[in-house]
Design a protein around this motif. Structure first.
Motif, short mmCIF file in Angstrom:
data_model
loop_
_atom_site.label_atom_id
_atom_site.label_comp_id
_atom_site.label_asym_id
_atom_site.label_seq_id
_atom_site.Cartn_x
_atom_site.Cartn_y
_atom_site.Cartn_z
N THR A 115 -60.00 -14.72 -68.66
CA THR A 115 -61.46 -14.27 -68.00
C THR A 115 -61.05 -13.13 -67.05
OG1 THR A 115 -61.41 -15.96 -66.27
CG2 THR A 115 -62.65 -16.52 -68.20
N ALA A 116 -59.92 -12.92 -66.32
CA ALA A 116 -59.86 -11.96 -65.42
C ALA A 116 -59.27 -10.86 -66.23
CB ALA A 116 -58.73 -12.30 -64.66
N LEU A 117 -58.65 -11.07 -67.49
CA LEU A 117 -58.33 -10.00 -68.39
C LEU A 117 -59.69 -9.23 -69.21
CD1 LEU A 117 -56.32 -8.36 -69.77
CD2 LEU A 117 -56.13 -10.06 -71.35
N TYR A 118 -60.65 -10.02 -69.31
CA TYR A 118 -61.65 -9.78 -70.08
C TYR A 118 -62.28 -8.85 -69.03
CZ TYR A 118 -66.74 -9.88 -71.34
OH TYR A 118 -68.13 -9.69 -71.57
N LEU A 119 -62.72 -9.32 -67.97
CA LEU A 119 -63.27 -8.58 -66.85
C LEU A 119 -62.44 -7.17 -66.46
CD1 LEU A 119 -64.49 -11.45 -64.43
CD2 LEU A 119 -65.85 -10.10 -65.86
N ASP A 120 -61.32 -7.26 -66.34
CA ASP A 120 -60.66 -6.02 -65.99
C ASP A 120 -60.78 -5.03 -67.15
OD1 ASP A 120 -59.71 -6.78 -63.60
OD2 ASP A 120 -57.80 -7.52 -64.46
N LEU A 121 -60.86 -5.37 -68.46
CA LEU A 121 -61.07 -4.48 -69.58
C LEU A 121 -62.26 -3.97 -69.66
CD1 LEU A 121 -58.72 -6.04 -72.14
CD2 LEU A 121 -58.12 -4.06 -70.76
N THR A 122 -63.34 -4.92 -69.33
CA THR A 122 -64.82 -4.55 -69.56
C THR A 122 -65.55 -3.85 -68.32
OG1 THR A 122 -65.51 -6.67 -69.11
CG2 THR A 122 -64.97 -6.25 -71.49
N HIS A 123 -65.21 -4.40 -67.11
CA HIS A 123 -65.73 -4.17 -65.87
C HIS A 123 -64.85 -4.08 -65.00
CE1 HIS A 123 -69.11 -5.96 -68.22
NE2 HIS A 123 -69.95 -4.75 -67.58
N PRO A 124 -63.77 -2.92 -65.12
CA PRO A 124 -62.81 -2.64 -64.00
C PRO A 124 -63.27 -2.63 -62.55
CG PRO A 124 -63.10 -0.64 -65.24
CD PRO A 124 -63.98 -1.75 -65.76
N VAL A 125 -62.54 -2.97 -61.52
CA VAL A 125 -62.98 -3.12 -60.14
C VAL A 125 -62.77 -1.60 -59.64
CG1 VAL A 125 -62.05 -3.65 -57.69
CG2 VAL A 125 -62.08 -5.14 -59.66
#
Length: 130
Positions: A115-125
């Motif tokens: 899930t962290a990989l998904y968020l980093d690819l779609t909505h980076p910090v």
């Protein structure tokens, strides 16, 4: 429980506002860490050193959590066996009984990583060093 609900909400409905507090306080995958490292390099040497220290401290402390797939779990079992040993007769714990917990911990770690990989690819910090 509140943190779990917040994280699951962030995964199911990523925030469109990249500067929100939820987007700032979430797990990072290796992709996110590389993005943070790139931002740190642009900010200067002190930011790079700070990021390296934070990563190393987190990994060291997390590894000491007393759950079996981690080193802390092995330390906990060895301590338990030492305390149960009597008069030269070593006690050996049945580690196979702890395998369901081990599988559950591995499943949670994999879920958080994916899930962290998904968020980093779609909505980076956004860049925290600026």
């Amino acid at each position: 429980p509140h943190g779990i609900a917040t994280y699951l909400a962030e995964v199911s409905h990523p925030s469109s506002n990249p500067t929100s507090a939820k987007a700032q306080s979430r797990f990072e995958s290796p992709v996110g860490i590389v993005q943070l490292a790139s931002d740190a390099v642009a900010a200067g040497g002190a930011a790079v050193l700070e990021l390296l220290v934070l990563i190393n401290v987190f990994v060291g402390v997390f590894n000491l959590v007393p759950l079996l797939p981690l080193d802390g779990g092995h330390v906990a079992i060895a301590t338990y066996e030492r305390l149960r040993s009597r008069k030269g007769r070593p006690y050996h714990a049945d580690v196979l009984k702890l395998m369901p917990i081990t599988y559950a911990v591995i499943a949670v770690i994999l879920f958080l990583g994916l899930t962290a990989l998904y968020l980093d690819l779609t909505h980076p910090v956004p860049n925290p060093f600026s």
